[in-house]
Design an enzyme around this catalytic site. Structure first.
Site, PDB file in Angstrom:
ATOM      1  N   SER A   1       3.593  -1.661  -9.705  1.00 38.67           N
ATOM      2  CA  SER A   1       4.514  -0.801  -8.958  1.00 38.67           C
ATOM      3  C   SER A   1       5.161  -1.546  -7.806  1.00 38.67           C
ATOM      4  CB  SER A   1       3.785   0.442  -8.445  1.00 38.67           C
ATOM      5  OG  SER A   1       2.856   0.126  -7.418  1.00 38.67           O
TER       6      SER A   1
ATOM      7  N   ALA B   1      -1.836  -1.108 -11.968  1.00 36.80           N
ATOM      8  CA  ALA B   1      -0.786  -0.146 -11.646  1.00 36.80           C
ATOM      9  C   ALA B   1      -0.186  -0.424 -10.277  1.00 36.80           C
ATOM     10  CB  ALA B   1      -1.346   1.272 -11.701  1.00 36.80           C
ATOM     11  N   TYR B   2      -1.038  -0.657  -9.286  1.00 36.56           N
ATOM     12  CA  TYR B   2      -0.547  -0.898  -7.929  1.00 36.56           C
ATOM     13  C   TYR B   2       0.284  -2.180  -7.883  1.00 36.56           C
ATOM     14  CZ  TYR B   2      -0.536  -1.195  -2.832  1.00 36.56           C
ATOM     15  OH  TYR B   2      -0.146  -1.245  -1.526  1.00 36.56           O
ATOM     16  N   SER B   3      -0.234  -3.251  -8.478  1.00 38.81           N
ATOM     17  CA  SER B   3       0.496  -4.524  -8.475  1.00 38.81           C
ATOM     18  C   SER B   3       1.832  -4.387  -9.186  1.00 38.81           C
ATOM     19  CB  SER B   3      -0.345  -5.611  -9.139  1.00 38.81           C
ATOM     20  OG  SER B   3      -1.537  -5.848  -8.425  1.00 38.81           O
TER      21      SER B   3
END
Length: 257
Positions: A167, A163-165
């Site tokens: 986003s 999710a972080y990557s």
């Protein structure tokens, strides 16, 4: 030589201003002469940051379109103009392989990191385009600067950080799209892609995860908050006048492109 930037007469908004990175960026902008307004949804952290920095603040949930629009309208009405926007707000989310993640957590990370950056940019840039321009280098008009805080993970991806990557990859693409849309309006839009910094977010990870991240950075250390802030200072200044759409690495050698 100590490079100094004169931001006197400029007004800046820094989202995620209650966190360590947001505070560091806000401090650098303030010390360069800018009037700074912090945006954050965390009332306690915001109060601490304002007490520490002595700057303006606004409590804003950047994932809510109506609240963001109202905050932007109020900020422009109060200050007359916003010259600098730093989209710094972000959350880490779960550190798990994709098949173990909670869809609600994945969505929450995208909402803050990407959708929130979009909402704030939409509200501020739309108004920034109407500002009276200032003469930049060579007399070319400048109306403002937008600096998005992405991540090296947005370029490389990282296991257990889907999710972080994703986003932050979205933030990079959004930066390039917005830069093309505003190139003739005198608005410079850029992003930085730091490696991990010593912030509260870094403290959420395990020692094993920290060691894994450090092993990927050739310099063998995390980026200092002040190093990110110094990069943002240049990107937010009139000295940065022809780099719109640029993505600037602060990865200690980790970046491969």
């Amino acid at each position: 030589m100590d490079a100094r930037y004169d931001l006197a007469g400029r007004t800046a908004i820094v989202t995620g201003g209650a966190g360590g990175l947001g505070r560091g960026i806000a401090r650098a902008l303030r010390d360069a002469g800018a009037a700074v307004e912090l945006w954050d949804a965390d009332p306690d952290g915001l109060a601490e940051a304002v007490a520490e920095l002595g700057v303006a603040w606004r409590r804003v949930d950047i994932t809510e379109p109506g609240l963001v629009e109202a905050a932007a309208a109020a900020a422009f009405a109060e200050h007359g103009r916003i010259d600098i926007l730093v989209n710094n707000a972000g959350i880490l989310g779960e550190v798990k392989p994709i098949w173990e993640t909670d869809p609600r957590n994945f969505e929450a990370v995208l909402r803050v990191n990407l959708f929130g950056t979009y909402l704030v940019s939409r509200a501020v840039i739309g108004r920034m385009r109407e500002l009276r321009s200032r003469a930049g280098i060579g007399g070319h008009p400048l109306r403002g600067h937008v600096v998005n805080i992405a991540s090296i993970q947005g370029k490389e991806g990282m296991a257990r950080a889907g999710a972080y990557s994703a986003s932050k990859a979205g933030v990079i693409a959004l930066t390039k799209s917005m830069a093309k849309e505003t190139a003739r309006d005198g608005i410079v839009v850029t992003a930085v892609t730091p490696a991990a910094a010593e912030t509260a977010m870094a403290k959420q990870i395990t020692a094993e995860r920290r060691a894994d991240i450090l092993s990927r950075i050739p310099m063998g250390r995390f980026v200092e908050i002040e190093e990110v802030a110094r990069m943002v200072l240049w990107l937010a200044s009139g000295e940065c006048s022809f780099s719109t759409g640029g993505i600037f690495d602060l990865s200690g050698g980790r970046a491969t492109y």
